[in-house]
Design an enzyme around this catalytic site. Structure first.
Site, mmCIF file in Angstrom:
data_model
loop_
_atom_site.group_PDB
_atom_site.id
_atom_site.type_symbol
_atom_site.label_atom_id
_atom_site.label_comp_id
_atom_site.label_asym_id
_atom_site.label_seq_id
_atom_site.Cartn_x
_atom_site.Cartn_y
_atom_site.Cartn_z
ATOM 1 N N HIS A 28 0.841 -1.199 0.000
ATOM 2 C CA HIS A 28 0.000 0.000 0.000
ATOM 3 C C HIS A 28 0.872 1.244 0.000
ATOM 4 C CE1 HIS A 28 -3.873 2.072 0.598
ATOM 5 N NE2 HIS A 28 -3.114 2.989 1.192
ATOM 6 N N THR A 75 -6.668 9.308 -4.453
ATOM 7 C CA THR A 75 -7.928 9.958 -4.789
ATOM 8 C C THR A 75 -7.712 11.333 -5.420
ATOM 9 O OG1 THR A 75 -8.117 10.824 -2.536
ATOM 10 C CG2 THR A 75 -9.239 8.738 -3.019
ATOM 11 N N ARG A 122 -10.329 0.368 -6.453
ATOM 12 C CA ARG A 122 -10.469 0.880 -5.090
ATOM 13 C C ARG A 122 -11.570 1.925 -5.004
ATOM 14 N NH1 ARG A 122 -6.966 5.035 -1.508
ATOM 15 N NH2 ARG A 122 -7.018 3.980 0.498
ATOM 16 N N TYR A 156 -12.113 1.279 1.295
ATOM 17 C CA TYR A 156 -11.603 2.086 2.406
ATOM 18 C C TYR A 156 -12.792 2.820 3.019
ATOM 19 C CZ TYR A 156 -8.553 5.443 4.872
ATOM 20 O OH TYR A 156 -7.907 6.204 5.820
ATOM 21 N N HIS A 180 -6.764 -0.501 5.695
ATOM 22 C CA HIS A 180 -6.451 0.042 7.017
ATOM 23 C C HIS A 180 -7.284 -0.598 8.127
ATOM 24 C CE1 HIS A 180 -4.062 2.758 4.723
ATOM 25 N NE2 HIS A 180 -5.057 3.517 4.322
ATOM 26 N N ASP A 251 2.120 3.009 3.252
ATOM 27 C CA ASP A 251 1.171 4.092 2.985
ATOM 28 C C ASP A 251 1.874 5.353 2.494
ATOM 29 O OD1 ASP A 251 -1.363 5.242 2.763
ATOM 30 O OD2 ASP A 251 -1.369 5.979 4.826
ATOM 31 N N ASN A 256 -2.157 13.472 3.663
ATOM 32 C CA ASN A 256 -3.087 14.244 4.502
ATOM 33 C C ASN A 256 -2.676 14.327 5.957
ATOM 34 O OD1 ASN A 256 -5.337 15.100 2.754
ATOM 35 N ND2 ASN A 256 -5.471 12.913 2.335
#
Length: 311
Positions: A28, A75, A122, A156, A180, A251, A256
């Site tokens: 990921h 995203t 996803r 997610y 997650h 990750d 963010n």
């Protein structure tokens, strides 16, 4: 967009304190930009720093020691998956991809993505990163489109959407990854955590549910490794019940962190976790500091979902 400045990823991962197994996959991570070649989606709710495939290869493979990685479409790039395809083409078989698509995606486009190394789709159900969410019936129809390619569906979501997610997950025709760990409230212990217990029951109810044991910084809202221990019982319970279905990753680049992290590390406090810390204080202890368990998580299990041309 956030009013608080975005936090740049750390270019200096701490040295590993354990041997990385041969063939290890970071399952990921994201590639973002460069923006002159791969602009942000007009719908993006955040404006991150770039994290190019060259940077990710240098940090994750050359410095930390993963053999390869899985590029999950961020995203911020919407459903234009060219940034993922470009990374896969440059990685010479040592990367796989997870795309973001709309219902009108054509079979021809899916074939193109599959040939490039994409192995799943996803969907994110988080208001801080997704401008809109895909309805469950649309996800089901997309899953039916990608199922002939042997792809999985990556979801997610947060606990408050579980009433929608649970029947959806039960009905999907593809393998499912729960991102997650489903984001449980780690302040409530595993045995008393009603939501997490429902997740475990869901995992036992159908075949081919996989779990991404990732991102302790997101559960704890802390960049400090000493705060992440509270999350380990959740990872250990998933590993106890589903040892062949747990995968992990860094990750990186975690764009963010400015809005996620409350407690920074160091002085002055830095809200961006260190990638070496993620390996040393999360991935390694999540595997009980057992080399064979670590091999299962990082080498064996990812290859049940991702085909790597270079392996």
């Amino acid at each position: 967009m956030s009013a608080e400045p975005y936090v740049k990823q750390d270019p200096n991962p701490a040295p590993l304190t354990f041997p990385m197994p041969e063939g290890a996959i970071d399952a990921h991570m994201h590639v973002i930009g460069p923006f002159d070649q791969f602009p942000l989606s007009p719908k993006s709710k955040y404006e991150p720093f770039a994290a190019t495939w060259q940077e990710q290869k240098e940090i994750l493979i050359n410095r930390i020691g993963f053999w390869g990685f899985v590029v999950v479409q961020a995203t911020c790039h919407g459903t234009d998956n060219d940034v993922v395809v470009d990374a896969l083409e440059h990685m010479e078989g040592r990367a796989a991809g997870v795309a973001s698509v709309n219902e009108d995606v054509t079979v021809e486009e899916l074939r193109r993505l599959d040939a490039a190394g994409v192995r799943g789709v996803r969907f994110a159900f988080l208001p801080h990163i997704a401008s809109e969410t895909t309805p469950a019936d649309v996800i089901r129809r997309i899953a039916e489109k990608v199922q002939p390619f042997g792809w999985h569906t990556d979801l997610y979501f947060l606990p408050e959407t579980f009433e929608v997610m649970e029947p959806l997950i039960r009905s999907l025709p593809t393998p499912v990854i729960i991102d997650h760990m489903g984001r449980p409230d780690v302040k409530v212990p595993v045995e008393k955590n009603e939501y997490f217990q429902r997740l475990l029951a869901l995992g036992a109810s159908r075949n081919h549910i996989y779990w991404k044991v990732t991102s302790p910084d997101r559960y704890t809202r802390s960049a400090r490794p000493e705060d992440w221990g509270i999350v380990l019982p959740f990872a250990h319970e998933l590993l106890r019940q589903f040892p062949g279905n747990v995968i992990s990753g860094t990750d990186r680049p975690r764009p963010n962190m400015n809005t996620v992290i409350v407690t920074g590390r160091g002085n002055p406090p830095n809200k961006m976790p260190n990638d070496g810390d993620i390996a040393n204080f999360w991935i390694w202890p999540a595997a009980h500091k057992d080399p064979e368990v670590l091999k299962q998580i990082l080498v064996v299990n990812p290859r049940k979902l991702y085909r790597f041309a270079g392996s």
